[in-house]
Motif scaffolding. Structure first.
Motif, short mmCIF file in Angstrom:
data_model
loop_
_atom_site.label_atom_id
_atom_site.label_comp_id
_atom_site.label_asym_id
_atom_site.label_seq_id
_atom_site.Cartn_x
_atom_site.Cartn_y
_atom_site.Cartn_z
N ASN A 184 51.26 31.57 -11.68
CA ASN A 184 52.29 30.63 -10.80
C ASN A 184 53.63 31.23 -11.84
OD1 ASN A 184 54.09 28.79 -10.25
ND2 ASN A 184 52.76 26.87 -10.43
N ASP A 185 54.31 32.07 -10.89
CA ASP A 185 55.58 32.68 -11.38
C ASP A 185 56.74 31.63 -11.58
OD1 ASP A 185 54.21 34.98 -11.55
OD2 ASP A 185 54.93 35.63 -9.38
N ASP A 186 56.63 30.54 -10.77
CA ASP A 186 57.66 29.40 -10.88
C ASP A 186 57.29 28.39 -11.99
OD1 ASP A 186 59.22 30.67 -8.72
OD2 ASP A 186 57.98 29.51 -7.21
N SER A 187 56.17 28.51 -12.68
CA SER A 187 56.07 27.62 -13.67
C SER A 187 56.48 27.98 -15.03
CB SER A 187 54.24 27.24 -13.63
OG SER A 187 54.01 26.46 -14.52
N PRO A 188 57.12 27.13 -15.80
CA PRO A 188 57.31 27.62 -17.17
C PRO A 188 56.27 27.53 -18.17
CG PRO A 188 58.90 26.00 -16.46
CD PRO A 188 57.87 25.95 -15.35
N ALA A 189 55.06 26.64 -17.83
CA ALA A 189 53.91 26.65 -18.58
C ALA A 189 53.13 27.85 -18.48
CB ALA A 189 52.87 25.44 -18.06
N MET A 190 53.57 28.78 -17.50
CA MET A 190 52.77 30.20 -17.57
C MET A 190 53.50 31.43 -18.15
SD MET A 190 49.66 29.45 -16.08
CE MET A 190 49.23 30.91 -15.90
N THR A 191 54.44 31.08 -18.98
CA THR A 191 54.86 32.24 -19.37
C THR A 191 55.22 31.74 -21.02
OG1 THR A 191 56.33 33.94 -19.51
CG2 THR A 191 57.17 31.97 -18.77
N PRO A 192 55.21 32.38 -22.19
CA PRO A 192 54.29 33.65 -22.20
C PRO A 192 52.79 33.24 -22.17
CG PRO A 192 55.28 33.05 -24.35
CD PRO A 192 55.62 32.04 -23.40
N ILE A 193 51.85 34.31 -22.06
CA ILE A 193 50.41 34.17 -22.22
C ILE A 193 50.12 34.98 -23.30
CG2 ILE A 193 48.06 34.62 -21.02
CD1 ILE A 193 49.71 34.32 -18.58
N LEU A 194 49.90 34.30 -24.36
CA LEU A 194 49.82 34.99 -25.74
C LEU A 194 48.23 34.91 -26.40
CD1 LEU A 194 52.83 33.65 -27.64
CD2 LEU A 194 52.66 35.55 -26.43
N HIS A 195 47.67 33.55 -25.96
CA HIS A 195 46.17 33.45 -26.43
C HIS A 195 45.39 32.73 -25.21
CE1 HIS A 195 42.65 31.74 -27.79
NE2 HIS A 195 43.11 31.27 -29.11
N PRO A 196 44.98 34.02 -24.42
CA PRO A 196 44.39 33.64 -22.84
C PRO A 196 43.34 32.31 -22.78
CG PRO A 196 44.55 35.85 -23.15
CD PRO A 196 44.79 35.19 -24.55
N TYR A 197 42.59 32.47 -23.82
CA TYR A 197 41.66 31.21 -23.76
C TYR A 197 42.25 29.66 -24.10
CZ TYR A 197 38.10 34.68 -24.33
OH TYR A 197 37.27 35.71 -24.11
N ALA A 198 42.98 29.72 -24.88
CA ALA A 198 43.90 28.41 -25.20
C ALA A 198 44.75 28.19 -24.19
CB ALA A 198 44.69 28.55 -26.48
#
Length: 495
Positions: A392-406
């Motif tokens: 979701n390029d418009d979601s602040p929660a989708m950046t950054p992705i540091l720990h994929p599982y978490a």
């Protein structure tokens, strides 16, 4: 086409996803739930109904559609191992219920009101919601099937939605030893499940209350004769106890083909028997926390080495949001760890259950519970292409992705479900379902709700939704506030 060419490739149109055209996810953070685990900047090629290749910078056939997955996480589709799908038509109605009120409403008062068309409407809505939210496989714990006509209605709904389903046939108004051995049920099985079909499987769904006669023996024998797995609510406080586990074990019915739903209030010997016989547990954390079956069982299941899956239970109480289910499961497990440590004056210095474990429960754990671990549950070449792109390029929660599982467990949500693939078919793309309109389904659900409400009457309908609270005693407080004084004074006058 090379990976370099993909950068300039245009986004495909929904109508371009056809059965004979391969497609590839490009530049995703791929959680394979298999070796090698996480692939940063990975590609996944789908041809037909299967995953053909996984890895970075894949070479793909000419004409392959390119899905830009950069900034997203690609996971296997989620697998829900226990959901009463037919009850979705009364979504949220029992939000304030205790478990006893659920039993009274469905088992004692109003279960006979529901018609095949009501089962159909609830299943249809629930099935649509499953694929919309990335749950590509759902076990329908369908205990409202009073006869095969109800079963046909449940199946008809599931067949209308392009998801992968398991119909767990049950009937809470009749004994399983009776209905599982009737000619009508056997005809239903032969009519609908005479040949293998990974898109629609059958199980038996029934409970074992622990009565001395153990009449459920005949239902287990029917399952064995028909070659069907069994899913059963076990370890439900005050309802299904260790007695049932003992009966099943002594009779030789505890096998790897049994899933124990909840399993939240059993003793040590029962958990050891489940572990020793290869059974699996389906934990429905939000249900167990609210309804009182016992403390969510992932904590005890991992101590005994019992494979665990995740389930939503019923939307008559809770949502069908699998992100919420994963989050609740991880949090409840860690809470139990802390409580157990505090009870002996110790401190947890490392969380034993990790986000990676919960993602596995939601995917391969569910696949194992359904006997489908060789078919789905991981992003592995040769397995069926059941995939979920969280992006979701418009979601602040989708950046950054540091720990994929978490990130999947604690950061992402249903609004971030970008693309859903079931059996190689793209059913949702760029956040929109393809050819799956809500309006006609909502109309059927509205008609079902209106019928059920009319049968109950307005007073019973309202009372059912708002159960009366028993009187509560307030704890007496010896401290009072003294006017004009910023301190609190005890009743004795001491400060």
């Amino acid at each position: 086409m090379s990976a370099a060419d993909a950068a300039s490739a245009r986004a495909p149109r929904p109508d371009e996803f056809t059965a004979d055209r391969p497609f590839v996810f490009r530049n995703a953070t791929v959680i394979t739930v298999d070796s090698p685990g996480v692939i940063e900047g990975g590609d996944v090629l789908v041809r037909g109904d299967a995953i053909e290749a996984v890895g970075p910078s894949l070479e793909v056939p000419e004409g392959t559609l390119e899905i830009d997955a950069s900034g997203g996480i690609l996971t296997p589709g989620f697998v829900d191992s226990h959901r009463h799908m037919w009850q979705t038509a009364l979504r949220g109605y029992g939000g304030d219920w205790a478990l006893s009120q659920y039993f009274v409403f469905y088992y004692l008062q109003w279960g006979e009101v529901f018609r095949p068309e009501d089962v159909y409407a609830g299943n249809l809505l629930s099935a649509l919601e499953s694929v919309d939210t990335g749950v590509t496989t759902t076990l329908d714990w369908s205990h409202g099937l009073r006869n095969p006509d109800y079963g046909e209605a449940a199946l008809a709904a599931l067949r209308e939605i392009p998801g992968r389903f398991v119909l767990a046939y049950g009937n809470y108004l009749a004994g399983p030893w009776e209905w599982s051995n009737t000619p009508e049920f056997r005809k239903f099985v032969s009519d609908n499940f005479s040949s293998p079909d990974d898109m629609m499987r059958l199980q038996l769904a029934f409970d074992v209350p622990g009565s001395a006669e153990f009449p459920e023996r005949a239902a287990f024998e029917a399952a064995r004769e028909l070659g069907l797995r069994v899913t059963t609510h076990a370890g439900v406080w005050g309802a299904t106890t260790d007695t049932a586990i003992t009966q099943m074990y002594d009779a030789g019915f505890m096998t790897p083909e049994i899933t124990y739903v909840h399993a939240a209030s059993l003793n040590e010997q029962s958990y050891q028997k489940i572990a020793a016989t290869g059974g699996t547990i389906s934990v429905a954390t939000e249900s167990e926390q609210s309804a009182g079956q016992g403390y969510p069982s992932s904590w005890v299941a991992r101590r005994y080495g019992i494979p665990t899956s995740i389930s939503m239970d019923t939307s008559v109480w809770w949502s069908a949001d699998f992100f919420s289910a994963m989050r609740a499961t991880l949090s409840a497990d860690r809470s139990r760890d802390h409580l157990e440590a505090h009870a002996v004056n110790e401190t947890i210095v490392a969380n034993r259950l990790r986000a990676e474990d919960v993602v596995r429960m939601a995917t391969m754990g569910g696949a194992k519970a359904l006997g489908m671990e060789d078919v789905i549950g991981s992003i592995t070449p040769g397995k069926k292409a059941d995939l979920l792109l969280i992006k979701n390029d418009d979601s602040p929660a989708m950046t950054p992705i540091l720990h994929p599982y978490a990130h999947v467990v604690y950061q992402a949500g249903t609004a971030d479900v970008h693309t859903v693939v079931v059996n190689g078919r793209v059913v949702k793309y760029a956040g929109k379902r393809i050819g799956l309109e809500l309006a006609p389904i909502a109309d059927k659900v509205a008609a079902s709700v209106e019928y059920v409400r009319s049968k109950l009457g307005d007073q019973a309908w309202d009372e059912g939704m708002h159960p009366e609270l028993p009187p509560a005693e307030q704890i007496e407080n010896p401290y009072t506030y003294t006017e004009g004084d910023a301190h609190v004074t005890a009743a004795t006058g001491d400060r």
